[in-house]
Design an enzyme around this catalytic site. Sequence first.
Site, PDB file in Angstrom:
ATOM      1  N   HIS A 107      16.310  -3.898 -11.243  1.00  6.28           N
ATOM      2  CA  HIS A 107      15.210  -4.015 -10.161  1.00  6.28           C
ATOM      3  C   HIS A 107      14.453  -5.319 -10.454  1.00  6.28           C
ATOM      4  O   HIS A 107      14.040  -5.241 -11.695  1.00  6.28           O
ATOM      5  CB  HIS A 107      14.779  -2.775  -9.898  1.00  6.28           C
ATOM      6  CG  HIS A 107      13.501  -2.970  -8.802  1.00  6.28           C
ATOM      7  ND1 HIS A 107      12.301  -2.844  -9.342  1.00  6.28           N
ATOM      8  CD2 HIS A 107      13.629  -3.104  -7.601  1.00  6.28           C
ATOM      9  CE1 HIS A 107      11.402  -2.644  -8.013  1.00  6.28           C
ATOM     10  NE2 HIS A 107      12.387  -3.199  -7.095  1.00  6.28           N
ATOM     11  N   ASP A 158      22.967 -25.445  -5.622  1.00  5.77           N
ATOM     12  CA  ASP A 158      23.906 -26.425  -4.852  1.00  5.77           C
ATOM     13  C   ASP A 158      24.599 -27.391  -5.751  1.00  5.77           C
ATOM     14  O   ASP A 158      24.343 -27.249  -7.024  1.00  5.77           O
ATOM     15  CB  ASP A 158      23.246 -27.114  -3.670  1.00  5.77           C
ATOM     16  CG  ASP A 158      22.114 -27.922  -4.110  1.00  5.77           C
ATOM     17  OD1 ASP A 158      22.291 -28.631  -5.210  1.00  5.77           O
ATOM     18  OD2 ASP A 158      21.284 -28.136  -3.178  1.00  5.77           O
ATOM     19  N   ASP A 162      15.149  -6.729  -2.856  1.00  9.55           N
ATOM     20  CA  ASP A 162      13.892  -6.155  -3.201  1.00  9.55           C
ATOM     21  C   ASP A 162      13.133  -5.787  -2.245  1.00  9.55           C
ATOM     22  O   ASP A 162      12.575  -7.021  -1.135  1.00  9.55           O
ATOM     23  CB  ASP A 162      13.383  -6.739  -4.271  1.00  9.55           C
ATOM     24  CG  ASP A 162      12.076  -5.911  -5.019  1.00  9.55           C
ATOM     25  OD1 ASP A 162      11.541  -4.802  -4.407  1.00  9.55           O
ATOM     26  OD2 ASP A 162      11.665  -6.245  -6.106  1.00  9.55           O
ATOM     27  N   MET A 174      14.537 -23.549  -2.144  1.00  9.64           N
ATOM     28  CA  MET A 174      13.872 -24.729  -2.780  1.00  9.64           C
ATOM     29  C   MET A 174      13.343 -25.545  -1.495  1.00  9.64           C
ATOM     30  O   MET A 174      14.187 -26.070  -0.822  1.00  9.64           O
ATOM     31  CB  MET A 174      14.598 -25.711  -3.590  1.00  9.64           C
ATOM     32  CG  MET A 174      14.031 -26.858  -4.054  1.00  9.64           C
ATOM     33  SD  MET A 174      14.958 -27.889  -5.079  1.00  9.64           S
ATOM     34  CE  MET A 174      15.281 -27.143  -6.559  1.00  9.64           C
ATOM     35  N   TYR A 201      12.252 -24.883  -9.791  1.00  6.07           N
ATOM     36  CA  TYR A 201      12.757 -25.099 -11.292  1.00  6.07           C
ATOM     37  C   TYR A 201      12.381 -24.201 -12.300  1.00  6.07           C
ATOM     38  O   TYR A 201      13.263 -23.398 -13.110  1.00  6.07           O
ATOM     39  CB  TYR A 201      12.967 -26.466 -11.664  1.00  6.07           C
ATOM     40  CG  TYR A 201      13.578 -27.491 -10.947  1.00  6.07           C
ATOM     41  CD1 TYR A 201      14.867 -27.076 -10.534  1.00  6.07           C
ATOM     42  CD2 TYR A 201      13.042 -28.923 -10.548  1.00  6.07           C
ATOM     43  CE1 TYR A 201      15.532 -28.208  -9.478  1.00  6.07           C
ATOM     44  CE2 TYR A 201      13.803 -29.653 -10.228  1.00  6.07           C
ATOM     45  CZ  TYR A 201      14.921 -29.521  -9.627  1.00  6.07           C
ATOM     46  OH  TYR A 201      15.721 -30.481  -8.886  1.00  6.07           O
ATOM     47  N   ASN A 238      19.617 -24.626  -2.465  1.00  2.00           N
ATOM     48  CA  ASN A 238      19.183 -23.704  -3.391  1.00  2.00           C
ATOM     49  C   ASN A 238      18.684 -22.533  -3.119  1.00  2.00           C
ATOM     50  O   ASN A 238      17.475 -22.731  -2.337  1.00  2.00           O
ATOM     51  CB  ASN A 238      18.562 -24.561  -4.713  1.00  2.00           C
ATOM     52  CG  ASN A 238      19.277 -25.740  -4.992  1.00  2.00           C
ATOM     53  OD1 ASN A 238      20.251 -25.844  -5.473  1.00  2.00           O
ATOM     54  ND2 ASN A 238      18.344 -26.654  -5.013  1.00  2.00           N
TER      55      ASN A 238
END
Length: 143
Positions: A22, A30, A64, A74, A113, A133
């Site tokens: 969890h 990508d 979640d 992103m 990132y 992404n």
Amino acid sequence: MLKGISSLISPELLKVLMEMGHADEIVFGDGNFPAASHAQRLVRADGHGIPELLKAVLPLFPLDIYVESPVALMAVTPGDTIETPIWDEYRQIVKEHHFKAIELEEVERFAFYERAKKAYAIVSTGEKALCANVILKKGVVVE
């Protein structure tokens, strides 16, 4: 082979999904994403696009429900003219597999990132769309 599990999910990816707990996060990067240099655990899914992987993973993977958004994208860098129609596809896929309506969070590139470096795993895909992404935060299985 197993019944009911997409052949897109490799044994390695299935293992990672099972190991995650969890609030652990997994990144689907990508083809341009620096997965190898950012990953604690790297899973290769070369040749596969992110939408098809999400369609395969989300029936098995609870999101979640205790956070505002268990899905993060992103964000496009301000000033870039990149179009992100793939985000609409992600929204539809998430909607089909998540019982609660959610907004997908946009995370600034460098913050994304840093978050990816802390993720449980990164799946390196062959996705060609730019800014494709996505991070998924795992929830609990309640069934």
